[in-house]
Design a protein around this motif. Structure first.
Motif, PDB file in Angstrom:
ATOM      1  N   ILE A  82       0.828  -1.200   0.000  1.00  0.00           N
ATOM      2  CA  ILE A  82       0.000   0.000   0.000  1.00  0.00           C
ATOM      3  C   ILE A  82       0.863   1.250   0.000  1.00  0.00           C
ATOM      4  CG2 ILE A  82      -0.171   0.336   2.499  1.00  0.00           C
ATOM      5  CD1 ILE A  82      -3.181   0.840   2.093  1.00  0.00           C
ATOM      6  N   GLY A  83       2.179   1.054   0.076  1.00  0.00           N
ATOM      7  CA  GLY A  83       3.109   2.177   0.079  1.00  0.00           C
ATOM      8  C   GLY A  83       3.510   2.657  -1.299  1.00  0.00           C
ATOM      9  N   VAL A  84       2.834   2.202  -2.356  1.00  0.00           N
ATOM     10  CA  VAL A  84       3.153   2.667  -3.712  1.00  0.00           C
ATOM     11  C   VAL A  84       3.084   4.191  -3.783  1.00  0.00           C
ATOM     12  CG1 VAL A  84       2.380   2.672  -6.111  1.00  0.00           C
ATOM     13  CG2 VAL A  84       2.454   0.531  -4.833  1.00  0.00           C
ATOM     14  N   GLU A  85       2.113   4.772  -3.088  1.00  0.00           N
ATOM     15  CA  GLU A  85       1.964   6.229  -3.097  1.00  0.00           C
ATOM     16  C   GLU A  85       3.220   6.920  -2.554  1.00  0.00           C
ATOM     17  OE1 GLU A  85      -0.209   9.962  -3.450  1.00  0.00           O
ATOM     18  OE2 GLU A  85      -0.473   7.964  -4.308  1.00  0.00           O
ATOM     19  N   GLY A  86       3.692   6.477  -1.397  1.00  0.00           N
ATOM     20  CA  GLY A  86       4.881   7.088  -0.813  1.00  0.00           C
ATOM     21  C   GLY A  86       6.125   6.850  -1.642  1.00  0.00           C
ATOM     22  N   GLN A  87       6.240   5.663  -2.211  1.00  0.00           N
ATOM     23  CA  GLN A  87       7.418   5.338  -3.026  1.00  0.00           C
ATOM     24  C   GLN A  87       7.444   6.170  -4.303  1.00  0.00           C
ATOM     25  OE1 GLN A  87       6.541   1.155  -3.248  1.00  0.00           O
ATOM     26  NE2 GLN A  87       6.527   1.083  -1.016  1.00  0.00           N
ATOM     27  N   TYR A  88       6.272   6.432  -4.853  1.00  0.00           N
ATOM     28  CA  TYR A  88       6.238   7.230  -6.071  1.00  0.00           C
ATOM     29  C   TYR A  88       6.510   8.709  -5.775  1.00  0.00           C
ATOM     30  CZ  TYR A  88       2.226  10.158  -7.689  1.00  0.00           C
ATOM     31  OH  TYR A  88       1.352  11.167  -7.998  1.00  0.00           O
ATOM     32  N   ILE A  89       6.147   9.171  -4.594  1.00  0.00           N
ATOM     33  CA  ILE A  89       6.478  10.537  -4.189  1.00  0.00           C
ATOM     34  C   ILE A  89       7.982  10.678  -3.986  1.00  0.00           C
ATOM     35  CG2 ILE A  89       6.259  12.210  -2.311  1.00  0.00           C
ATOM     36  CD1 ILE A  89       3.370  11.282  -1.973  1.00  0.00           C
ATOM     37  N   VAL A  90       8.585   9.714  -3.309  1.00  0.00           N
ATOM     38  CA  VAL A  90      10.030   9.758  -3.073  1.00  0.00           C
ATOM     39  C   VAL A  90      10.798   9.686  -4.391  1.00  0.00           C
ATOM     40  CG1 VAL A  90      11.971   8.453  -2.106  1.00  0.00           C
ATOM     41  CG2 VAL A  90       9.922   8.843  -0.732  1.00  0.00           C
ATOM     42  N   GLY A  91      10.391   8.759  -5.271  1.00  0.00           N
ATOM     43  CA  GLY A  91      11.057   8.643  -6.561  1.00  0.00           C
ATOM     44  C   GLY A  91      10.921   9.905  -7.393  1.00  0.00           C
ATOM     45  N   SER A  92       9.731  10.505  -7.375  1.00  0.00           N
ATOM     46  CA  SER A  92       9.500  11.726  -8.141  1.00  0.00           C
ATOM     47  C   SER A  92      10.337  12.879  -7.610  1.00  0.00           C
ATOM     48  CB  SER A  92       8.014  12.100  -8.090  1.00  0.00           C
ATOM     49  OG  SER A  92       7.213  11.052  -8.575  1.00  0.00           O
ATOM     50  N   CYS A  93      10.383  13.011  -6.289  1.00  0.00           N
ATOM     51  CA  CYS A  93      11.149  14.085  -5.664  1.00  0.00           C
ATOM     52  C   CYS A  93      12.636  13.934  -5.972  1.00  0.00           C
ATOM     53  CB  CYS A  93      10.900  14.094  -4.156  1.00  0.00           C
ATOM     54  SG  CYS A  93      11.722  15.435  -3.271  1.00  0.00           S
ATOM     55  N   ALA A  94      13.165  12.730  -5.779  1.00  0.00           N
ATOM     56  CA  ALA A  94      14.589  12.488  -6.039  1.00  0.00           C
ATOM     57  C   ALA A  94      14.924  12.704  -7.511  1.00  0.00           C
ATOM     58  CB  ALA A  94      14.966  11.070  -5.606  1.00  0.00           C
ATOM     59  N   GLY A  95      14.069  12.198  -8.392  1.00  0.00           N
ATOM     60  CA  GLY A  95      14.310  12.351  -9.818  1.00  0.00           C
ATOM     61  C   GLY A  95      14.261  13.797 -10.259  1.00  0.00           C
ATOM     62  N   ALA A  96      13.315  14.580  -9.717  1.00  0.00           N
ATOM     63  CA  ALA A  96      13.186  15.983 -10.104  1.00  0.00           C
ATOM     64  C   ALA A  96      14.377  16.806  -9.629  1.00  0.00           C
ATOM     65  CB  ALA A  96      11.889  16.555  -9.540  1.00  0.00           C
ATOM     66  N   PHE A  97      14.837  16.556  -8.415  1.00  0.00           N
ATOM     67  CA  PHE A  97      16.016  17.270  -7.923  1.00  0.00           C
ATOM     68  C   PHE A  97      17.235  16.956  -8.793  1.00  0.00           C
ATOM     69  CE2 PHE A  97      13.999  18.181  -3.734  1.00  0.00           C
ATOM     70  CZ  PHE A  97      14.398  19.500  -3.615  1.00  0.00           C
ATOM     71  N   PHE A  98      17.381  15.665  -9.135  1.00  0.00           N
ATOM     72  CA  PHE A  98      18.537  15.274  -9.938  1.00  0.00           C
ATOM     73  C   PHE A  98      18.456  15.850 -11.346  1.00  0.00           C
ATOM     74  CE2 PHE A  98      20.698  12.478 -12.927  1.00  0.00           C
ATOM     75  CZ  PHE A  98      21.949  12.362 -12.351  1.00  0.00           C
ATOM     76  N   ALA A  99      17.308  15.717 -11.990  1.00  0.00           N
ATOM     77  CA  ALA A  99      17.168  16.194 -13.368  1.00  0.00           C
ATOM     78  C   ALA A  99      17.301  17.703 -13.444  1.00  0.00           C
ATOM     79  CB  ALA A  99      15.819  15.752 -13.935  1.00  0.00           C
ATOM     80  N   GLY A 100      16.707  18.406 -12.473  1.00  0.00           N
ATOM     81  CA  GLY A 100      16.766  19.860 -12.479  1.00  0.00           C
ATOM     82  C   GLY A 100      18.152  20.410 -12.243  1.00  0.00           C
ATOM     83  N   ALA A 119      15.751   3.939  -8.238  1.00  0.00           N
ATOM     84  CA  ALA A 119      16.573   3.568  -7.086  1.00  0.00           C
ATOM     85  C   ALA A 119      16.001   4.145  -5.794  1.00  0.00           C
ATOM     86  CB  ALA A 119      18.006   4.053  -7.294  1.00  0.00           C
ATOM     87  N   ALA A 120      15.517   5.398  -5.852  1.00  0.00           N
ATOM     88  CA  ALA A 120      14.930   6.012  -4.665  1.00  0.00           C
ATOM     89  C   ALA A 120      13.672   5.275  -4.232  1.00  0.00           C
ATOM     90  CB  ALA A 120      14.623   7.484  -4.943  1.00  0.00           C
ATOM     91  N   GLY A 121      12.816   4.928  -5.206  1.00  0.00           N
ATOM     92  CA  GLY A 121      11.610   4.177  -4.874  1.00  0.00           C
ATOM     93  C   GLY A 121      11.918   2.805  -4.310  1.00  0.00           C
ATOM     94  N   ALA A 122      12.922   2.139  -4.891  1.00  0.00           N
ATOM     95  CA  ALA A 122      13.322   0.811  -4.408  1.00  0.00           C
ATOM     96  C   ALA A 122      13.865   0.889  -2.991  1.00  0.00           C
ATOM     97  CB  ALA A 122      14.361   0.209  -5.345  1.00  0.00           C
ATOM     98  N   ALA A 123      14.705   1.888  -2.728  1.00  0.00           N
ATOM     99  CA  ALA A 123      15.287   2.030  -1.394  1.00  0.00           C
ATOM    100  C   ALA A 123      14.193   2.304  -0.359  1.00  0.00           C
ATOM    101  CB  ALA A 123      16.318   3.158  -1.396  1.00  0.00           C
ATOM    102  N   ALA A 150       6.844  10.154   3.629  1.00  0.00           N
ATOM    103  CA  ALA A 150       7.261  10.570   2.288  1.00  0.00           C
ATOM    104  C   ALA A 150       6.680  11.929   1.919  1.00  0.00           C
ATOM    105  CB  ALA A 150       6.836   9.518   1.264  1.00  0.00           C
ATOM    106  N   VAL A 151       5.396  12.126   2.190  1.00  0.00           N
ATOM    107  CA  VAL A 151       4.753  13.405   1.867  1.00  0.00           C
ATOM    108  C   VAL A 151       5.409  14.547   2.624  1.00  0.00           C
ATOM    109  CG1 VAL A 151       2.603  14.710   2.020  1.00  0.00           C
ATOM    110  CG2 VAL A 151       2.547  12.324   1.305  1.00  0.00           C
ATOM    111  N   THR A 152       5.604  14.346   3.923  1.00  0.00           N
ATOM    112  CA  THR A 152       6.191  15.398   4.758  1.00  0.00           C
ATOM    113  C   THR A 152       7.633  15.687   4.365  1.00  0.00           C
ATOM    114  OG1 THR A 152       4.778  14.668   6.586  1.00  0.00           O
ATOM    115  CG2 THR A 152       6.603  16.131   7.127  1.00  0.00           C
ATOM    116  N   THR A 153       8.405  14.626   4.137  1.00  0.00           N
ATOM    117  CA  THR A 153       9.813  14.800   3.788  1.00  0.00           C
ATOM    118  C   THR A 153       9.975  15.494   2.441  1.00  0.00           C
ATOM    119  OG1 THR A 153      10.384  12.803   5.028  1.00  0.00           O
ATOM    120  CG2 THR A 153      12.005  13.614   3.457  1.00  0.00           C
ATOM    121  N   ALA A 154       9.174  15.078   1.452  1.00  0.00           N
ATOM    122  CA  ALA A 154       9.252  15.707   0.131  1.00  0.00           C
ATOM    123  C   ALA A 154       8.905  17.185   0.217  1.00  0.00           C
ATOM    124  CB  ALA A 154       8.328  14.996  -0.846  1.00  0.00           C
ATOM    125  N   GLY A 155       7.864  17.512   0.971  1.00  0.00           N
ATOM    126  CA  GLY A 155       7.484  18.911   1.134  1.00  0.00           C
ATOM    127  C   GLY A 155       8.586  19.723   1.802  1.00  0.00           C
TER     128      GLY A 155
END
Length: 365
Positions: A82-100, A119-123, A150-155
């Motif tokens: 049920i943590g797909v939501e949090g994993q996708y937030i973490v992956g999106s946040c990490a990917g956006a910081f890296f790409a940007g 990798a972020a989502g897997a971790a 995940a939501v709080t940390t990404a924010g």
């Protein structure tokens, strides 16, 4: 051959069709009881969307499919991720910081960002896997808590290290040389089909091949059906649990990548990020029975329902009706599959009973 075709029709096609029709009828009744027009609802739902909505449906179904495949990997292993939501937030946040950051220029930045997001989502998913394997903590409980973290940390990270954009904060904008071209399918639509929507097809084919054509997929399915039997067969259940959670999280980390590279180019809640895709992915996986074609069908259906929400509002019907319809579809398809499954089990038992009776008569004669 004829029997296999009939089994396919009854087992794979009839339940979702019955679920959709049943959901429409039940929702119509709810609308009528609340004083709305059931006729307007049905006519809107069966009408052909305009090109803008069709474009949205394609792009949205791609992300829903990826989220559903992430959930399906866990389901086939007997894990409720049920943590797909949090994993996708973490992956999106990490990917956006890296790409940007533009550390890697050009198209290579796209490939590197996909790796970072996965990798972020897997971790992040591995945390729940480790807690389950070594401490016996249910992945449902730990994943729910990790979603909130995940939501709080990404924010916090976006606010702390991002840039101010109006009244909110976002990550640095994706460099222009790392923005892939889209597919102009609908000339009158204000946008393109995202190039990375093709990730859904790639992941779907990989999911099908891994589960049906590899030893890993066999061990995954066996462990999901019976961990005791898998252990007796020499499968390392702990290792499979960790690998399945990590793989599920890796796919979840890629959910937002089509939108990020396609049109958004930044990460920053809530304006530039679509929350809830992870939870919808769970529903789509259940609707599709964790099968590749079923998941694609469920993703398109849910995207279509969401796409028609604006048309419903124009007809004076609340947007929340879509949520009701989606919930009823999932509930109805579960009931339909259960009914069909019991019917098939009863028919198979009767067939075996007749065969045994015939063999007994032959031996007696």
């Amino acid at each position: 051959m004829k029997r296999k075709v009939l089994d396919l029709v009854w087992g794979a096609l009839v339940p979702p069709l019955v679920a959709v029709v049943g959901a429409m009828l039940v929702t119509s009744v709810v609308i009528a009881l609340s004083g709305g027009s059931a006729g307007d609802f049905l006519s809107t739902m069966v009408s052909l969307p305009n090109e803008r909505v069709r474009l949205t449906i394609i792009n949205q179904s791609a992300m829903l499919s990826i989220a559903a495949f992430a959930a399906a990997i866990g389901f086939r292993m007997g894990l409720f991720n049920i943590g797909v939501e949090g994993q996708y937030i973490v992956g999106s946040c990490a990917g956006a910081f890296f790409a940007g950051s533009g550390v890697i220029p050009g198209p290579l930045n796209i490939v590197a960002t996909l790796i970072v997001a996965a990798a972020a989502g897997a971790a992040y998913a591995s945390i729940a896997g480790l807690l389950k394997v070594f401490r016996g903590v249910s992945e449902v409980i730990s994943a729910i808590m990790l979603n909130y973290i995940a939501v709080t940390t990404a924010g916090y990270l976006v606010t702390k290290y991002g840039k101010e954009s109006g009244y909110t904060y976002t990550t640095e904008k994706l460099p222009p040389d790392s923005q892939p071209l889209g597919f102009k399918i609908f000339p009158d639509a204000p946008g393109d089909v995202w190039a990375l929507s093709s990730l859904a097809i790639i992941i779907g084919l990989g999911y099908w091949f891994a589960l049906s054509r590899t030893r890993f997929g066999f061990e995954l399915r066996v462990t999901g059906e019976s961990a005791t039997a898998a252990a007796a067969s020499g499968v390392n259940v702990r290792r499979m649990t960790l690998v399945a959670m990590a793989l599920s999280g890796a796919v979840a980390g890629l959910v937002w990548m089509p939108a990020y590279f396609g049109s958004v180019h930044t990460f920053g809640p809530p304006e530039n990020f679509q929350a809830g895709l992870g939870f919808l992915g769970l529903a789509v996986a259940l609707l599709g029975r964790n099968r590749t074609l079923g998941i694609f069908f469920g993703a398109i259906l849910f995207a279509y329902l969401s796409g028609q929400s604006n048309a419903l509002q124009s007809a004076g019907i609340a947007k929340d009706v879509i949520d009701i319809t989606q919930g009823i579809v999932v509930l109805a398809v579960v009931v339909a599959y259960e009914v069909i499954g019991r019917r098939r089990a009863k028919a198979e038992a009767e067939r075996v009973s007749r065969q045994l009776a015939a063999e007994s008569e032959a031996v007696a004669a």
